[in-house]
Design a protein around this motif. Structure first.
Motif, PDB file in Angstrom:
ATOM      1  N   ASN A   2       0.847  -1.179   0.000  1.00  0.00           N
ATOM      2  CA  ASN A   2       0.000   0.000   0.000  1.00  0.00           C
ATOM      3  C   ASN A   2       0.892   1.240   0.000  1.00  0.00           C
ATOM      4  O   ASN A   2       1.848   1.313   0.759  1.00  0.00           O
ATOM      5  CB  ASN A   2      -0.886  -0.014   1.246  1.00  0.00           C
ATOM      6  N   THR A   3       0.572   2.188  -0.853  1.00  0.00           N
ATOM      7  CA  THR A   3       1.351   3.415  -0.929  1.00  0.00           C
ATOM      8  C   THR A   3       0.673   4.500  -0.108  1.00  0.00           C
ATOM      9  O   THR A   3      -0.524   4.727  -0.252  1.00  0.00           O
ATOM     10  CB  THR A   3       1.474   3.891  -2.391  1.00  0.00           C
ATOM     11  N   ALA A   4       1.438   5.151   0.734  1.00  0.00           N
ATOM     12  CA  ALA A   4       0.927   6.259   1.533  1.00  0.00           C
ATOM     13  C   ALA A   4       1.784   7.486   1.239  1.00  0.00           C
ATOM     14  O   ALA A   4       3.006   7.394   1.119  1.00  0.00           O
ATOM     15  CB  ALA A   4       0.978   5.934   3.010  1.00  0.00           C
ATOM     16  N   TYR A   5       1.139   8.616   1.117  1.00  0.00           N
ATOM     17  CA  TYR A   5       1.843   9.862   0.858  1.00  0.00           C
ATOM     18  C   TYR A   5       1.939  10.664   2.146  1.00  0.00           C
ATOM     19  O   TYR A   5       0.972  10.797   2.884  1.00  0.00           O
ATOM     20  CB  TYR A   5       1.107  10.672  -0.215  1.00  0.00           C
ATOM     21  N   ALA A   6       3.107  11.182   2.383  1.00  0.00           N
ATOM     22  CA  ALA A   6       3.336  11.970   3.596  1.00  0.00           C
ATOM     23  C   ALA A   6       2.678  13.339   3.475  1.00  0.00           C
ATOM     24  O   ALA A   6       2.616  13.915   2.395  1.00  0.00           O
ATOM     25  CB  ALA A   6       4.832  12.141   3.836  1.00  0.00           C
ATOM     26  N   ALA A   7       2.185  13.812   4.595  1.00  0.00           N
ATOM     27  CA  ALA A   7       1.604  15.151   4.639  1.00  0.00           C
ATOM     28  C   ALA A   7       2.694  16.183   4.368  1.00  0.00           C
ATOM     29  O   ALA A   7       3.852  15.998   4.748  1.00  0.00           O
ATOM     30  CB  ALA A   7       0.968  15.401   5.999  1.00  0.00           C
ATOM     31  N   THR A   8       2.306  17.262   3.715  1.00  0.00           N
ATOM     32  CA  THR A   8       3.267  18.316   3.414  1.00  0.00           C
ATOM     33  C   THR A   8       3.492  19.192   4.651  1.00  0.00           C
ATOM     34  O   THR A   8       2.709  19.178   5.593  1.00  0.00           O
ATOM     35  CB  THR A   8       2.770  19.197   2.258  1.00  0.00           C
ATOM     36  N   GLN A  11       0.493  21.371   5.186  1.00  0.00           N
ATOM     37  CA  GLN A  11      -0.627  20.727   5.873  1.00  0.00           C
ATOM     38  C   GLN A  11      -0.363  20.652   7.371  1.00  0.00           C
ATOM     39  O   GLN A  11      -1.257  20.946   8.174  1.00  0.00           O
ATOM     40  CB  GLN A  11      -0.859  19.322   5.316  1.00  0.00           C
ATOM     41  N   THR A  57       0.276  11.068   7.334  1.00  0.00           N
ATOM     42  CA  THR A  57      -0.040  10.851   5.921  1.00  0.00           C
ATOM     43  C   THR A  57      -0.965  11.961   5.424  1.00  0.00           C
ATOM     44  O   THR A  57      -1.620  12.644   6.216  1.00  0.00           O
ATOM     45  CB  THR A  57      -0.728   9.488   5.684  1.00  0.00           C
ATOM     46  N   THR A  58      -1.012  12.114   4.119  1.00  0.00           N
ATOM     47  CA  THR A  58      -1.854  13.145   3.509  1.00  0.00           C
ATOM     48  C   THR A  58      -3.331  12.929   3.859  1.00  0.00           C
ATOM     49  O   THR A  58      -4.032  13.875   4.198  1.00  0.00           O
ATOM     50  CB  THR A  58      -1.676  13.140   1.980  1.00  0.00           C
ATOM     51  N   LYS A  59      -3.774  11.684   3.777  1.00  0.00           N
ATOM     52  CA  LYS A  59      -5.176  11.376   4.077  1.00  0.00           C
ATOM     53  C   LYS A  59      -5.524  11.773   5.506  1.00  0.00           C
ATOM     54  O   LYS A  59      -6.544  12.408   5.760  1.00  0.00           O
ATOM     55  CB  LYS A  59      -5.445   9.896   3.859  1.00  0.00           C
TER      56      LYS A  59
END
Length: 132
Positions: A2-8, A11, A57-59
């Motif tokens: 599963n790919t997760a994107y880090a929060a900027t 954010q 994570t971004t989500k």
């Protein structure tokens, strides 16, 4: 996998801005300075506590941001109108979402029904750059 994107950084910074907004533009209208100081000690809305399940994570960042924004909007509406029933479900849903991430917001919507019009608080932002 599963790919997760880090929060900027933006954010993360905006989450801290919204938490600060609660302490400077919401809480002083409903609570005394001593109570707000207790909220800081209890780490209300803090992301620093060990119990926080926020992984960055971004989500997750978007969910926390939208929950904080929704709570601010509901509280500001309830403070003006005194109508708690209309947005009780929205309030509870967003408090529960924050709780899922381990972020404490231990308030009931009724606590925001009577806004003080002219609070005197050290937590309020100053109205000018000059301090007398």
């Amino acid at each position: 996998m599963n790919t997760a994107y880090a929060a900027t950084k933006e954010q993360e910074g905006y989450i801290h801005y919204l938490v600060n907004y609660f302490y400077t533009n919401i809480f002083p209208y409903y609570f005394a300075d001593e109570q707000i100081h207790e909220f800081e000690k209890w780490q209300v809305l803090s992301l620093q506590e060990k119990r926080v399940k926020y992984n960055g994570t971004t989500k997750e960042a978007f969910q926390i941001i939208s929950s904080l924004q929704s709570l601010i909007t509901v509280i500001e509406y309830v403070g003006k109108s005194g109508d708690c029933g209309r947005y009780r479900d929205v309030f509870q849903r967003n408090v529960e979402l924050l709780r899922r991430y381990g972020i404490m917001f231990p308030f009931a919507i009724e606590q925001f029904a009577a806004k003080q019009h002219y609070p005197c608080s050290m937590y309020l932002p100053s109205q000018s750059e000059w301090l007398m």
